[in-house]
Design a protein around this motif. Structure first.
Motif, PDB file in Angstrom:
ATOM      1  N   ARG A   3      -7.070  -5.534   4.349  1.00 25.44           N
ATOM      2  CA  ARG A   3      -6.195  -4.490   4.899  1.00 25.44           C
ATOM      3  C   ARG A   3      -5.386  -5.028   6.073  1.00 25.44           C
ATOM      4  N   ARG A   4      -6.051  -5.764   6.969  1.00 24.20           N
ATOM      5  CA  ARG A   4      -5.365  -6.325   8.128  1.00 24.20           C
ATOM      6  C   ARG A   4      -4.234  -7.264   7.711  1.00 24.20           C
ATOM      7  N   GLU A   5      -4.473  -8.049   6.648  1.00 27.69           N
ATOM      8  CA  GLU A   5      -3.439  -8.979   6.178  1.00 27.69           C
ATOM      9  C   GLU A   5      -2.205  -8.227   5.678  1.00 27.69           C
ATOM     10  N   GLY A 123      -0.558   3.619   0.316  1.00 26.02           N
ATOM     11  CA  GLY A 123      -1.517   2.555   0.064  1.00 26.02           C
ATOM     12  C   GLY A 123      -1.056   1.288   0.748  1.00 26.02           C
ATOM     13  N   LEU A 124      -1.870   0.263   0.622  1.00 24.41           N
ATOM     14  CA  LEU A 124      -1.531  -1.054   1.159  1.00 24.41           C
ATOM     15  C   LEU A 124      -1.288  -2.050   0.037  1.00 24.41           C
ATOM     16  N   ALA A 125      -1.867  -1.771  -1.136  1.00 25.05           N
ATOM     17  CA  ALA A 125      -1.689  -2.660  -2.288  1.00 25.05           C
ATOM     18  C   ALA A 125      -2.185  -1.944  -3.532  1.00 25.05           C
ATOM     19  N   VAL A 126      -1.767  -2.466  -4.681  1.00 24.57           N
ATOM     20  CA  VAL A 126      -2.297  -2.005  -5.964  1.00 24.57           C
ATOM     21  C   VAL A 126      -2.445  -3.247  -6.831  1.00 24.57           C
ATOM     22  N   ASP A 127      -3.446  -3.225  -7.713  1.00 25.73           N
ATOM     23  CA  ASP A 127      -3.662  -4.411  -8.531  1.00 25.73           C
ATOM     24  C   ASP A 127      -3.279  -4.179  -9.991  1.00 25.73           C
ATOM     25  N   ARG A 132      -5.848   1.138  -6.316  1.00 22.28           N
ATOM     26  CA  ARG A 132      -5.102   1.211  -5.063  1.00 22.28           C
ATOM     27  C   ARG A 132      -6.004   0.854  -3.891  1.00 22.28           C
ATOM     28  N   LEU A 133      -5.473   0.049  -2.983  1.00 23.07           N
ATOM     29  CA  LEU A 133      -6.161  -0.233  -1.722  1.00 23.07           C
ATOM     30  C   LEU A 133      -5.534   0.668  -0.666  1.00 23.07           C
ATOM     31  N   GLY A 134      -6.317   1.617  -0.159  1.00 24.88           N
ATOM     32  CA  GLY A 134      -5.833   2.511   0.883  1.00 24.88           C
ATOM     33  C   GLY A 134      -6.121   1.943   2.257  1.00 24.88           C
ATOM     34  N   ARG A 135      -5.925   2.774   3.264  1.00 25.20           N
ATOM     35  CA  ARG A 135      -6.157   2.316   4.638  1.00 25.20           C
ATOM     36  C   ARG A 135      -7.631   2.342   5.020  1.00 25.20           C
ATOM     37  N   GLY A 136      -8.449   2.971   4.210  1.00 26.75           N
ATOM     38  CA  GLY A 136      -9.879   2.954   4.464  1.00 26.75           C
ATOM     39  C   GLY A 136     -10.428   4.217   5.096  1.00 26.75           C
ATOM     40  N   GLY A 137      -9.593   5.231   5.310  1.00 27.74           N
ATOM     41  CA  GLY A 137     -10.065   6.469   5.913  1.00 27.74           C
ATOM     42  C   GLY A 137     -10.729   7.426   4.936  1.00 27.74           C
ATOM     43  N   GLY A 138     -10.480   7.243   3.646  1.00 20.52           N
ATOM     44  CA  GLY A 138     -11.120   8.080   2.632  1.00 20.52           C
ATOM     45  C   GLY A 138     -10.420   9.391   2.337  1.00 20.52           C
ATOM     46  N   SER A 139      -9.330   9.699   3.043  1.00 21.80           N
ATOM     47  CA  SER A 139      -8.652  10.984   2.839  1.00 21.80           C
ATOM     48  C   SER A 139      -8.186  11.148   1.399  1.00 21.80           C
ATOM     49  N   TYR A 140      -7.574  10.122   0.847  1.00 20.17           N
ATOM     50  CA  TYR A 140      -7.050  10.243  -0.514  1.00 20.17           C
ATOM     51  C   TYR A 140      -8.128  10.090  -1.569  1.00 20.17           C
ATOM     52  N   ASP A 162       7.281  -4.734  -2.786  1.00 19.23           N
ATOM     53  CA  ASP A 162       7.074  -5.626  -3.933  1.00 19.23           C
ATOM     54  C   ASP A 162       5.889  -6.572  -3.738  1.00 19.23           C
ATOM     55  N   SER A 163       5.729  -7.111  -2.543  1.00 14.55           N
ATOM     56  CA  SER A 163       4.673  -8.104  -2.285  1.00 14.55           C
ATOM     57  C   SER A 163       3.272  -7.487  -2.307  1.00 14.55           C
ATOM     58  N   GLU A 164       3.184  -6.159  -2.387  1.00 13.97           N
ATOM     59  CA  GLU A 164       1.880  -5.486  -2.329  1.00 13.97           C
ATOM     60  C   GLU A 164       1.313  -5.168  -3.712  1.00 13.97           C
ATOM     61  N   VAL A 165       2.005  -5.599  -4.757  1.00 16.04           N
ATOM     62  CA  VAL A 165       1.470  -5.514  -6.118  1.00 16.04           C
ATOM     63  C   VAL A 165       0.811  -6.859  -6.382  1.00 16.04           C
ATOM     64  N   VAL A 166      -0.522  -6.847  -6.453  1.00 15.10           N
ATOM     65  CA  VAL A 166      -1.302  -8.085  -6.481  1.00 15.10           C
ATOM     66  C   VAL A 166      -2.200  -8.124  -7.715  1.00 15.10           C
ATOM     67  N   GLU A 167      -2.856  -9.244  -7.910  1.00 18.60           N
ATOM     68  CA  GLU A 167      -3.718  -9.411  -9.094  1.00 18.60           C
ATOM     69  C   GLU A 167      -4.966  -8.530  -9.011  1.00 18.60           C
ATOM     70  N   ARG A 168      -5.611  -8.484  -7.827  1.00 18.39           N
ATOM     71  CA  ARG A 168      -6.865  -7.723  -7.731  1.00 18.39           C
ATOM     72  C   ARG A 168      -7.125  -7.269  -6.300  1.00 18.39           C
ATOM     73  N   VAL A 169      -7.572  -6.025  -6.161  1.00 12.88           N
ATOM     74  CA  VAL A 169      -8.057  -5.525  -4.873  1.00 12.88           C
ATOM     75  C   VAL A 169      -9.506  -5.085  -5.071  1.00 12.88           C
ATOM     76  N   PRO A 170     -10.286  -5.066  -4.010  1.00 13.06           N
ATOM     77  CA  PRO A 170     -11.665  -4.593  -4.144  1.00 13.06           C
ATOM     78  C   PRO A 170     -11.665  -3.121  -4.550  1.00 13.06           C
ATOM     79  N   SER A 171     -12.617  -2.746  -5.389  1.00 15.36           N
ATOM     80  CA  SER A 171     -12.722  -1.333  -5.765  1.00 15.36           C
ATOM     81  C   SER A 171     -14.192  -0.953  -5.868  1.00 15.36           C
ATOM     82  N   GLU A 172     -14.425   0.347  -5.753  1.00 15.88           N
ATOM     83  CA  GLU A 172     -15.780   0.880  -5.842  1.00 15.88           C
ATOM     84  C   GLU A 172     -15.839   1.851  -7.010  1.00 15.88           C
ATOM     85  N   ALA A 173     -17.040   2.248  -7.383  1.00 18.72           N
ATOM     86  CA  ALA A 173     -17.233   3.091  -8.570  1.00 18.72           C
ATOM     87  C   ALA A 173     -16.443   4.398  -8.494  1.00 18.72           C
TER      88      ALA A 173
END
Length: 194
Positions: A3-5, A123-127, A132-140, A162-173
């Motif tokens: 997220r920081r990156e 979001g911050l990224a999508v794979d 979707r990688l969000g900001r980490g607050g859990g609201s969405y 454009d640069s935020e569409v990436v191959e993989r982001v961490p995800s949870e169940a």
């Protein structure tokens, strides 16, 4: 760390970069068939170097679309209110987190999002899977769970650079894939979404 990156890259954008990307993003998003058919869209007001949303919100309103915007609650859940133009927004400080632009009118309750035909997600990224990688607050995450509980299936669209569409982001169940990502240069759809 990840997220920081992504945030560091955004923070290096100039005001001109953000403005130009917002105009391109609005144009791409307005071409989406889901938004062309939508009567109600749940969206958000971009802050700082987030991909800009105001031009898109105003264009949707001009089409006669009802636009709902979130108001952050103390427990990080989201309430909703109607957007009636830039004059209907107030800058709200959320103790130590961030300042957000929220609707000034009456609140419709957290369940109002279930009436949306399209939900535009920050979001911050999508794979490549549509995760979707969000900001980490859990609201969405709560919004998406609420939609599932209500049995509603709006189109889920994330707005990114454009640069935020990436191959993989961490995800949870509990994470849910989005249906599409809109960037200044185009639209990418994900089959896993719907």
């Amino acid at each position: 760390m990840l997220r920081r990156e992504f945030l560091a890259v955004r923070n290096r954008l100039t005001a001109d970069d953000v403005r130009e990307a917002a105009e391109a993003l609005a144009g791409r998003a307005l071409g989406l068939s889901e938004l062309a058919r939508a009567r109600t869209v749940a969206a958000y007001v971009s802050v700082g170097s987030e991909p800009g949303t105001l031009a898109l919100l105003d264009a949707l309103r001009a089409r006669g679309v009802r636009v709902l915007l979130p108001a952050l609650l103390p427990d990080n859940d989201l309430d909703w209110g109607a957007y009636t133009g830039e004059g209907s927004l107030a800058r709200v400080e959320h103790g130590g987190k961030m300042a957000l632009f929220e609707p000034t009118g009456g609140r419709l309750g957290p369940d109002a999002v279930a009436g949306a035909d399209v939900v535009l997600l920050p979001g911050l990224a999508v794979d490549a899977r549509g995760m979707r990688l969000g900001r980490g607050g859990g609201s969405y995450d709560r919004v998406l769970a609420r939609l599932e509980d209500a049995g509603t299936h709006p189109a889920l669209v994330v707005l990114l650079y454009d640069s935020e569409v990436v191959e993989r982001v961490p995800s949870e169940a509990h994470d849910r894939p989005v249906h599409a990502v809109v960037t200044p240069s185009g639209v990418r759809r994900f089959h896993s979404g719907a």
